[in-house]
Design an enzyme around this catalytic site. Structure first.
Site, PDB file in Angstrom:
ATOM      1  N   ASN A   1      -5.515  -2.396   2.035  1.00 15.48           N
ATOM      2  CA  ASN A   1      -4.763  -2.053   0.834  1.00 15.48           C
ATOM      3  C   ASN A   1      -4.077  -3.304   0.301  1.00 15.48           C
ATOM      4  OD1 ASN A   1      -4.963   0.283   2.677  1.00 15.48           O
ATOM      5  ND2 ASN A   1      -3.863   1.366   1.095  1.00 15.48           N
TER       6      ASN A   1
ATOM      7  N   HIS B   1      -7.076  -1.044  -3.233  1.00 17.19           N
ATOM      8  CA  HIS B   1      -7.462  -1.909  -2.117  1.00 17.19           C
ATOM      9  C   HIS B   1      -7.857  -3.264  -2.684  1.00 17.19           C
ATOM     10  CE1 HIS B   1      -7.948   1.049   1.362  1.00 17.19           C
ATOM     11  NE2 HIS B   1      -7.496   1.775   0.353  1.00 17.19           N
TER      12      HIS B   1
ATOM     13  N   CYS C   1     -10.671   2.572   5.268  1.00 14.16           N
ATOM     14  CA  CYS C   1     -11.114   3.917   5.629  1.00 14.16           C
ATOM     15  C   CYS C   1     -12.219   3.831   6.666  1.00 14.16           C
ATOM     16  CB  CYS C   1     -11.619   4.653   4.389  1.00 14.16           C
ATOM     17  SG  CYS C   1     -12.287   6.295   4.748  1.00 14.16           S
TER      18      CYS C   1
ATOM     19  N   HIS D   1      -3.469   3.749  -6.321  1.00 14.88           N
ATOM     20  CA  HIS D   1      -3.682   3.314  -4.940  1.00 14.88           C
ATOM     21  C   HIS D   1      -4.850   2.333  -4.958  1.00 14.88           C
ATOM     22  CE1 HIS D   1      -4.045   4.145  -0.475  1.00 14.88           C
ATOM     23  NE2 HIS D   1      -5.260   3.688  -0.734  1.00 14.88           N
TER      24      HIS D   1
ATOM     25  N   ARG E   1       0.032   5.154   7.690  1.00 13.73           N
ATOM     26  CA  ARG E   1      -1.149   6.021   7.693  1.00 13.73           C
ATOM     27  C   ARG E   1      -2.393   5.229   7.300  1.00 13.73           C
ATOM     28  NH1 ARG E   1      -5.532   7.878   4.883  1.00 13.73           N
ATOM     29  NH2 ARG E   1      -4.307   7.806   2.963  1.00 13.73           N
ATOM     30  N   ASP E   2      -2.538   4.910   6.035  1.00 16.32           N
ATOM     31  CA  ASP E   2      -3.742   4.204   5.584  1.00 16.32           C
ATOM     32  C   ASP E   2      -3.828   2.811   6.189  1.00 16.32           C
ATOM     33  OD1 ASP E   2      -6.101   4.134   4.226  1.00 16.32           O
ATOM     34  OD2 ASP E   2      -5.239   3.756   2.257  1.00 16.32           O
TER      35      ASP E   2
END
Length: 307
Positions: A256, A216, A247, A214, A22-23
């Site tokens: 990430n 980055h 994003c 989470h 996903r990300d």
């Protein structure tokens, strides 16, 4: 494969939430097919991942990389003990997630209006109201809810984010049935001192919920932040195979922290994840081949140690 490929036997467990499908993919110019995304997820599970952010139920016109979420969920192998997470930002997304059979739902609530209006088309207050609605809709379904506080460490539009503001959002989340709260450094501006401060504050108001982080690696602090979080007692960390990610609505929000690089750091620090370092590195390289670019993560190039 070495004896420590999944972390040392007897080491304290740290759970990896793989967000690559996903990300990791949502900001890439190359759009992977449903078949490739299913293979990515299945191979991550085979490598030992037990929680994986598989899909996002957002408008495909805004994020075309996430189109076909239902088809991906229909195609993945439903292995025992594996939780497939679906991201939902509104009630429509939640309904789609439940219909697709996700194992758990994650909702992202930004800490700032600047990011919330651009990323989600609404204010933080409206997102919190929507969260309450989704929480009620999940009652009786048996599907757990986790909530991520995005831009908790800084915002590309509003700048510095006061810890008190983050705590306001966390308190509101703690009023719901969420079983887990994640703090996200969406644009990679956080540093370890900030991680420690926010986690200590969050622990005081989260009502005993599991805390997740989470990070980055935009400014090369992501792994230091992950280690700081572990030292503060966090035992659930997001990461993305190959170090891909970002994003589409946050300027310069690069990848990430890479799953394989994170595994190396954790395993060499005496912690066990149950995820194969060698298989993760191979899968990061596989993603790079599909996306036509070199993975930002380093393990695929340097290899583990000892060799």
């Amino acid at each position: 494969m070495s004896a420590d490929d999944r972390g040392p036997e007897g080491g304290e467990h740290v759970e990896i939430v793989e967000v690559g499908p996903r990300d990791g993919l949502q900001n890439e110019s190359t759009v992977l097919s449903v078949e490739d995304r299913v293979e990515l997820i299945d191979r991550a599970v085979a490598a030992g991942v037990r929680r994986i952010e598989a899909v996002s139920f957002v408008n495909p016109k805004r994020v075309p990389q996430m189109a076909g979420a239902e088809e991906v969920m229909a195609g993945v192998t439903r292995a025992p003990g594996v939780s497939f997470i679906g991201l939902a930002l509104n009630r429509r997304g939640l309904d789609r997630a439940l219909e697709a059979g996700v194992s758990e739902v994650n909702v992202a609530v930004p800490a700032t209006d600047g990011f919330s209006t651009r990323n989600q088309g609404t204010t933080v207050e409206a997102m919190l109201d929507s969260l309450v609605e989704m929480d009620r809709a999940l009652e009786g379904t048996g599907v757990p809810l986790s909530v991520t506080v995005s831009t908790a460490f800084g915002c590309p539009f509003d700048g510095e984010v006061a810890p008190e503001r983050v705590m306001e959002v966390v308190r509101r989340i703690a009023d719901t049935g969420a079983v887990e709260i994640a703090l996200a450094d969406t644009i990679g501006v956080g540093v370890p001192a900030q991680v420690r401060d926010l986690l200590r504050r969050t622990a005081e108001v989260a009502g005993g919920r599991t805390l997740r982080c989470h990070f980055h690696n935009t400014r090369n602090t992501g792994y230091a932040n992950a280690l700081a979080a572990v030292e503060e007692g966090v035992r659930v960390l997001d990461s993305s195979l190959g170090g891909f990610g970002g994003c589409p609505f946050a300027p310069a929000a690069t990848g990430n922290i890479g799953t394989e690089d994170l595994l190396y750091m954790l395993h060499r620090s005496g912690l066990r994840t149950g995820v194969s370092l060698s298989e993760a590195a191979e899968l990061g390289d596989w993603m790079g081949e599909r996306l036509g670019k070199q993975p930002p993560a380093y393990l695929g190039r340097a290899g583990g140690f000892p060799a």
